[in-house]
Design an enzyme around this catalytic site. Sequence first.
Site, PDB file in Angstrom:
ATOM      1  N   ARG A 204      30.821 -26.786 -47.534  1.00 24.61           N
ATOM      2  CA  ARG A 204      31.321 -28.100 -47.920  1.00 24.61           C
ATOM      3  C   ARG A 204      30.185 -28.943 -48.496  1.00 24.61           C
ATOM      4  O   ARG A 204      29.005 -28.677 -48.252  1.00 24.61           O
ATOM      5  CB  ARG A 204      31.928 -28.817 -46.717  1.00 24.61           C
ATOM      6  CG  ARG A 204      33.055 -28.070 -46.013  1.00 24.61           C
ATOM      7  CD  ARG A 204      33.501 -28.821 -44.767  1.00 24.61           C
ATOM      8  NE  ARG A 204      34.618 -28.177 -44.088  1.00 24.61           N
ATOM      9  CZ  ARG A 204      34.485 -27.269 -43.127  1.00 24.61           C
ATOM     10  NH1 ARG A 204      33.270 -26.911 -42.723  1.00 24.61           N
ATOM     11  NH2 ARG A 204      35.542 -26.733 -42.560  1.00 24.61           N
ATOM     12  N   HIS A 311      34.594 -29.973 -54.853  1.00 21.79           N
ATOM     13  CA  HIS A 311      35.169 -29.213 -53.739  1.00 21.79           C
ATOM     14  C   HIS A 311      35.840 -27.935 -54.224  1.00 21.79           C
ATOM     15  O   HIS A 311      36.019 -26.987 -53.439  1.00 21.79           O
ATOM     16  CB  HIS A 311      36.183 -30.071 -52.978  1.00 21.79           C
ATOM     17  CG  HIS A 311      36.614 -29.482 -51.683  1.00 21.79           C
ATOM     18  ND1 HIS A 311      35.810 -29.453 -50.562  1.00 21.79           N
ATOM     19  CD2 HIS A 311      37.772 -28.857 -51.315  1.00 21.79           C
ATOM     20  CE1 HIS A 311      36.450 -28.858 -49.564  1.00 21.79           C
ATOM     21  NE2 HIS A 311      37.642 -28.497 -49.986  1.00 21.79           N
ATOM     22  N   ARG A 314      33.962 -24.777 -53.551  1.00 19.22           N
ATOM     23  CA  ARG A 314      34.229 -24.155 -52.243  1.00 19.22           C
ATOM     24  C   ARG A 314      35.484 -23.296 -52.329  1.00 19.22           C
ATOM     25  O   ARG A 314      35.515 -22.173 -51.803  1.00 19.22           O
ATOM     26  CB  ARG A 314      34.375 -25.240 -51.185  1.00 19.22           C
ATOM     27  CG  ARG A 314      34.860 -24.763 -49.823  1.00 19.22           C
ATOM     28  CD  ARG A 314      34.779 -25.910 -48.818  1.00 19.22           C
ATOM     29  NE  ARG A 314      35.605 -25.727 -47.631  1.00 19.22           N
ATOM     30  CZ  ARG A 314      35.250 -25.045 -46.557  1.00 19.22           C
ATOM     31  NH1 ARG A 314      34.075 -24.442 -46.524  1.00 19.22           N
ATOM     32  NH2 ARG A 314      36.052 -24.952 -45.505  1.00 19.22           N
ATOM     33  N   HIS A 337      36.254 -22.596 -40.155  1.00 17.31           N
ATOM     34  CA  HIS A 337      37.534 -23.058 -39.612  1.00 17.31           C
ATOM     35  C   HIS A 337      37.832 -22.341 -38.299  1.00 17.31           C
ATOM     36  O   HIS A 337      37.571 -21.142 -38.158  1.00 17.31           O
ATOM     37  CB  HIS A 337      38.675 -22.793 -40.590  1.00 17.31           C
ATOM     38  CG  HIS A 337      38.794 -23.822 -41.659  1.00 17.31           C
ATOM     39  ND1 HIS A 337      39.345 -25.060 -41.443  1.00 17.31           N
ATOM     40  CD2 HIS A 337      38.408 -23.806 -42.969  1.00 17.31           C
ATOM     41  CE1 HIS A 337      39.307 -25.769 -42.578  1.00 17.31           C
ATOM     42  NE2 HIS A 337      38.741 -25.030 -43.505  1.00 17.31           N
ATOM     43  N   TYR A 346      44.034 -18.458 -48.679  1.00 17.10           N
ATOM     44  CA  TYR A 346      43.325 -17.639 -49.657  1.00 17.10           C
ATOM     45  C   TYR A 346      43.824 -16.203 -49.709  1.00 17.10           C
ATOM     46  O   TYR A 346      43.489 -15.477 -50.641  1.00 17.10           O
ATOM     47  CB  TYR A 346      41.819 -17.676 -49.367  1.00 17.10           C
ATOM     48  CG  TYR A 346      41.270 -19.065 -49.559  1.00 17.10           C
ATOM     49  CD1 TYR A 346      40.959 -19.539 -50.821  1.00 17.10           C
ATOM     50  CD2 TYR A 346      41.124 -19.920 -48.476  1.00 17.10           C
ATOM     51  CE1 TYR A 346      40.503 -20.831 -51.007  1.00 17.10           C
ATOM     52  CE2 TYR A 346      40.666 -21.215 -48.656  1.00 17.10           C
ATOM     53  CZ  TYR A 346      40.366 -21.662 -49.912  1.00 17.10           C
ATOM     54  OH  TYR A 346      39.917 -22.952 -50.102  1.00 17.10           O
TER      55      TYR A 346
END
Length: 373
Positions: A204, A311, A314, A337, A346
């Site tokens: 991030r 972002h 990422r 996460h 994803y």
Amino acid sequence: MAANRRRRFGNVRKLPSARWQARYLGPDGVMRTAPQTFATERQAEKWLTVIESEILRGEWVPPEAGEILLSDYGDRWIRERRLAPRTRQLYEYLFALHIGPHLGHLALAAIKPATIRTWRGKLLNGGTPEPQAVKAYCLLRAILNTAVREDEILRQNPCRIKGYDRYHTPERPTATIAQVYGLADAMPARFAALIIVAALSGLRWGELAALRRCDVDLDAATVRVPRKLAALKDRLEFGPPKSAAGVRVVALPAAAVEALHEHLADYVEDGPEALIFTGAKGAPLRSGNFGRAVKWTKTVASVGLAGFHFHDLRHTGNTLAAASGASTRELMHRMGHGTMRAALIYQHATSERDREIARAMDRRITGEGRRRP
């Protein structure tokens, strides 16, 4: 003269007015009187029966608790909650702008699902973007969850309306490897490695801005993520990552290691605590200042990525990892996460990986002498 009658739970008595009063001793040891009187003794006893059943089912709440105003309860909830500084500021902003002005004058017990529907409609009709309305709804739901589960002020949370806690998010774009390098080349030289590392590590913005020399091991090709840099209203503040899962060690592709090696030699001060990515004057990075310094909107458009956000680098890295065969658990680790929800996003973006698998199967079939039909 008033008449009295003893019963198993509570008591009723006839008042001089000829109406009946009901009283009971609550689980908290406080004697309470019904908020209204009754025309008959039977009505008063029925009311006590309802109260007794609520106590036996564990559903009873002090009636005066529901009179607490949302403005007072919400302010105290935000103030007393253990929150990251930036999250606290976001909650204060959402409550002050979207919740307090509309619902703050209401007692907690007066807030019903119909109240929530009307409030949300006013927000959206008044021009509040749907993502903001969803965030405000989720904050209000969290506040009232505490009133239900911890403080036992309410029996049910009125924020239980299906669909109000989500909104449609358009698929964000991803860059090709060629576009990533094209964007890096279009940046001022001191920011080229930032683009490459962001795209190939999946870190991030705040995690990248907080990286120090001691966090990078070029020989092991890894980067440690022990902190983030948060931009608050009046200051920058280093703190732990977004969640416990955010503290992690991420393996880097050789291309990212090469970019970091050159960047460390050219732009980073000596010493283990030196920040890796800084502004032209050596100050910590702020996203707004960075965007202006690199003319982000114009620059991304010049390499065929109009509308591309930082972002999205990422997103690009996570998609690349998924297409390279990373499992859901491996994606969760790289992304920082603690739940599978984000990682599963994803998994849908692996059609190219699926084609690679098919081609590999085809090569194996051919190699074993089987002819394709």
